[in-house]
Design an enzyme around this catalytic site. Structure first.
Site, short mmCIF file in Angstrom:
data_model
loop_
_atom_site.label_atom_id
_atom_site.label_comp_id
_atom_site.label_asym_id
_atom_site.label_seq_id
_atom_site.Cartn_x
_atom_site.Cartn_y
_atom_site.Cartn_z
N LYS A 159 -37.00 7.55 59.22
CA LYS A 159 -36.12 7.49 58.05
C LYS A 159 -36.97 7.02 56.89
O LYS A 159 -37.52 5.91 56.90
CB LYS A 159 -34.96 6.54 58.30
N LYS A 215 -35.03 12.02 58.61
CA LYS A 215 -34.14 11.93 57.45
C LYS A 215 -34.95 11.54 56.23
O LYS A 215 -35.71 10.58 56.32
CB LYS A 215 -33.08 10.87 57.75
C1 PBG Z 1 -27.76 3.22 55.55
C2 PBG Z 1 -27.67 4.70 55.45
C3 PBG Z 1 -28.05 5.43 54.30
C4 PBG Z 1 -27.77 6.77 54.58
C5 PBG Z 1 -27.25 6.84 55.87
N1 PBG Z 1 -27.21 5.54 56.41
C6 PBG Z 1 -28.52 4.96 53.00
C7 PBG Z 1 -29.70 4.09 52.90
O1 PBG Z 1 -30.51 3.96 53.83
O2 PBG Z 1 -29.80 3.46 51.86
C8 PBG Z 1 -27.99 7.87 53.60
C9 PBG Z 1 -27.33 9.16 53.85
C10 PBG Z 1 -27.26 10.06 52.69
O3 PBG Z 1 -27.90 9.85 51.63
O4 PBG Z 1 -26.56 11.07 52.81
N2 PBG Z 1 -27.95 2.64 56.76
#
Ligand code: PBG
Length: 333
Positions: free
Chosen positions: A197, A250
């Site tokens: 991520k 992601k």
């Molecule tokens: C937080 C989380 C995020 C997303 C999914 N889970 C945001 C972040 O890490 O700040 C983002 C998903 C998206 O932008 O569609 N645990």
């Protein structure tokens, strides 16, 4: 002379040589929920709604009827319930456990996936517990966070979650969550790990949807540097060793190389998350009349699958199913 165009000559021939075929079973629909009886349009994500529990049920039912096998839940938590230690994240009577139970009762065959991370619950807006140093700097504390994540995952499993999906990027959390689930006899609950991520600019609209942006600092000490690809392979090895059932990359479209290289290295199923910023780029360009939304979205989803994803989290999941059913250019004409 070689004539590759022979294989592109008619719809019937193109249908036979098509390497990547999207289907509803590829999609996972993210659902935003809140403690409110209204369904509210999300300003930062046109076309996406933050649902009441009743609204969530009808949306999930509609998605499942289109052939979508799974949803993933993201809650907006009231400010009054946010604390530095994110205690609400493992409240058995909280919003997410009630949503899981309602979904499993209404649609036993729907796979319910939950997000394991503290950011919706934490008054600091970070995925982990924050230690504030005297000089104003922040530390996101790894091991103390993992203890809470384990409670959160067990609480979600107790409510009936099929798959828990840690999105927090703490080190060692997959092994710890596996152990905590097994200790409570949830050996059948799977872990979908956000393996790679990235600290991406593309999460902005999501944070707007949930009011979950960090109050201070950024997420660069736990989410990965967009410049790094080898590091993703290291994370993939660790998650596999720790017992992840499914790996995830992601965002998706900016990271197709990462998807492809994890696909080449690992035999685990692989997910990709087409995040809020990707959704918004496609949506804004098509609302402006600059691109054909259906063609561009299906092309993006095909590219993600072609790069190696077995499943795709996308806000376009329902719409894509409808478009795919219209899109029978393939043989009959
Ligand atoms: C937080 C989380 C995020 C997303 C999914 N889970 C945001 C972040 O890490 O700040 C983002 C998903 C998206 O932008 O569609 N645990």
């Amino acid at each position: 002379m070689h004539r590759p165009r022979r294989n592109r000559r008619t719809p019937a021939i193109r249908a036979m040589i098509q390497e990547t075929i999207l289907q509803p079973a590829d999609f996972i629909l993210p659902l935003f929920i809140h403690e409110d009886s209204n369904d509210v349009a999300i300003e930062s994500m046109p076309g996406v709604t933050r649902w009441s529990l009743a609204g969530m049920l009808s949306e999930a039912g509609a998605a499942h009827a289109l052939g979508i096998p799974a949803v993933v839940l993201f809650p907006k938590i009231e400010d009054a319930l946010k604390t530095p230690t994110a205690d609400e994240s493992w409240n058995a009577d909280g919003l997410v456990p009630r949503a899981i139970a309602a979904l499993k009762t209404a649609y036993p065959s729907l796979c319910v996936i939950t997000d394991v991370a503290l950011d919706p619950y934490n008054s600091d807006g970070h995925d982990g517990i924050v230690l504030h140093a005297a000089d104003g700097s922040l530390e996101i504390v790894n091991d103390a966070t993992i203890e809470i994540l384990c409670r959160q995952a067990v609480c979600q499993a107790q409510a009936g979650a099929d798959i828990v999906a840690p999105s927090d990027m703490m080190d060692g959390r997959v092994a710890a969550i596996r152990k905590a689930l097994d200790a409570e006899s949830f050996t059948q609950v799977s872990i979908l790990s956000y393996t790679a991520k990235y600290a991406s600019a593309l999460y902005g609209p999501f944070r707007g949807a949930l009011d979950s942006a960090p109050k201070a600092g950024d997420k660069k000490t736990y989410q990965m540097d967009p410049a790094n690809a080898r590091e993703a392979l290291r994370e993939a090895v660790l998650d596999a060793e720790e017992g992840a059932d499914i790996l995830m990359v992601k965002p998706a479209i900016f990271y197709l190389d990462v998807l492809a290289s994890i696909r080449a290295q690992s035999n685990l199923p692989l997910a990709a998350y087409q995040v809020s910023g990707e959704y918004l780029m496609l949506k804004s360009a098509s609302q402006g009349g600059w691109i054909d939304e259906k063609a561009a979205v299906l092309e993006s989803l095909t590219a993600i699958k072609r790069a190696g994803a077995d499943m795709i989290l996308t806000y376009y999941a329902k719409q894509a199913c409808v478009w795919l059913s219209e899109h029978e250019e393939r043989v009959a004409r």
